[in-house]
Scaffold this motif. Sequence first.
Motif, PDB file in Angstrom:
ATOM      1  N   ASP A  76       0.807  -1.219   0.000  1.00 29.43           N
ATOM      2  CA  ASP A  76       0.000   0.000   0.000  1.00 29.43           C
ATOM      3  C   ASP A  76       0.846   1.277   0.000  1.00 29.43           C
ATOM      4  O   ASP A  76       2.011   1.278   0.400  1.00 29.43           O
ATOM      5  CB  ASP A  76      -0.889   0.038   1.260  1.00 29.43           C
ATOM      6  N   ASP A  77       0.182   2.351  -0.420  1.00 31.41           N
ATOM      7  CA  ASP A  77       0.631   3.742  -0.234  1.00 31.41           C
ATOM      8  C   ASP A  77       1.709   4.198  -1.212  1.00 31.41           C
ATOM      9  O   ASP A  77       2.204   5.311  -1.088  1.00 31.41           O
ATOM     10  CB  ASP A  77       1.123   4.012   1.198  1.00 31.41           C
ATOM     11  N   HIS A 127      -6.063   2.823  -4.398  1.00 34.57           N
ATOM     12  CA  HIS A 127      -6.009   3.128  -2.955  1.00 34.57           C
ATOM     13  C   HIS A 127      -6.378   4.595  -2.696  1.00 34.57           C
ATOM     14  O   HIS A 127      -5.832   5.213  -1.792  1.00 34.57           O
ATOM     15  CB  HIS A 127      -4.599   2.816  -2.439  1.00 34.57           C
ATOM     16  N   HIS A 131      -5.479   9.655  -0.269  1.00 29.27           N
ATOM     17  CA  HIS A 131      -5.220   8.927   0.984  1.00 29.27           C
ATOM     18  C   HIS A 131      -5.491   9.842   2.178  1.00 29.27           C
ATOM     19  O   HIS A 131      -4.706   9.924   3.139  1.00 29.27           O
ATOM     20  CB  HIS A 131      -3.770   8.411   1.016  1.00 29.27           C
ATOM     21  N   PRO A 168      -8.263   4.097   2.535  1.00 30.20           N
ATOM     22  CA  PRO A 168      -7.124   4.513   3.363  1.00 30.20           C
ATOM     23  C   PRO A 168      -7.312   4.034   4.804  1.00 30.20           C
ATOM     24  O   PRO A 168      -8.367   4.284   5.402  1.00 30.20           O
ATOM     25  CB  PRO A 168      -7.172   6.046   3.279  1.00 30.20           C
ATOM     26  N   ALA A 169      -6.320   3.313   5.305  1.00 32.22           N
ATOM     27  CA  ALA A 169      -6.351   2.707   6.645  1.00 32.22           C
ATOM     28  C   ALA A 169      -7.520   1.731   6.810  1.00 32.22           C
ATOM     29  O   ALA A 169      -7.793   1.254   7.908  1.00 32.22           O
ATOM     30  CB  ALA A 169      -6.392   3.780   7.745  1.00 32.22           C
TER      31      ALA A 169
HETATM   32 ZN   LIG Z   1      -2.816   3.323   2.911  1.00 31.41          ZN
END
Ligand SMILES: [Zn+2]
Length: 286
Positions: A76-77, A127, A131, A168-169
Amino acid sequence: MPRLDARHVFQVTNVLDGLLAAGAATHALAAVPALGVVAATQAALTATCLCPRCPFLGPVITRVATTKPEVALTFDDGPDAALTPRILALLAQYDARASFFCIGRRARQTPQLIRVAAGAGHSIENHSWDHSPRFALFGSRRLAREIDDTQALLTDLSGRPPTCFRAPAGFRNPWLAPLLAERALYCAAWSHRAFDTLDPATARIERRLSRGLTPGAVILLHDGRNARDSAGRPVLETVLPRLLQGLQTRGLRAVDLPTLLAGHDRTRRPQDTAGRAATPVPRAFR
Ligand SMILES: [Zn+2]
């Protein structure tokens, strides 16, 4: 039996709020315990939004019932100019595939990394664009923009539309699931979370990942940012090779999430970690 929908619960809660507010005007003393009930209800709904693997806010993939010896690696990210190439090199070394859940804004800054990852056979997934830590507070229109702008850019760069979305999260709200269903996007969570952005102890991360690691697991790692170990290196530089070796030892193949989903045992539905059946997969994947 009619299905309980999170949006209906929100509506019921709003009606309850209204009734109780009216009651409060005329029966102030009687309303005091009732207001406690409303507060408790709202707290429960908030907790649900903050529970990434809870199926209450719509179908979410945490683990896949599969007949194949496969687990999904997800990062991720990213993309990140320093860490993503290092991870791609390690994956190539072990002939492993993964899904990269990319942030649209970051993909626009380093488009070449998306092309390289897709060209190496990894899947590029959505994603969100920003974010944002306030993602779960966004309304339907802003959520749609977050999904669609990222979807358009990643499709353009990778040559293939993402089929999975991860909030996100993992924080969602009741407006997200209908938007994903309209777009035939899976909502992806995870069964194993490394906490590799926070935890500098590589041994602890490895223990966390190896616990209950069986076919169908979905492993959450990060290429966007990483905690540093005692030598100042990103933790994944140590953890990822050991994880890939460990998978080989157990006879498990590391694949991207769409590949894991393609091996889904059609006699069963995708399972959450508690073993309860999640809601059916989007029509496009049947
Ligand atoms: Zn993330």
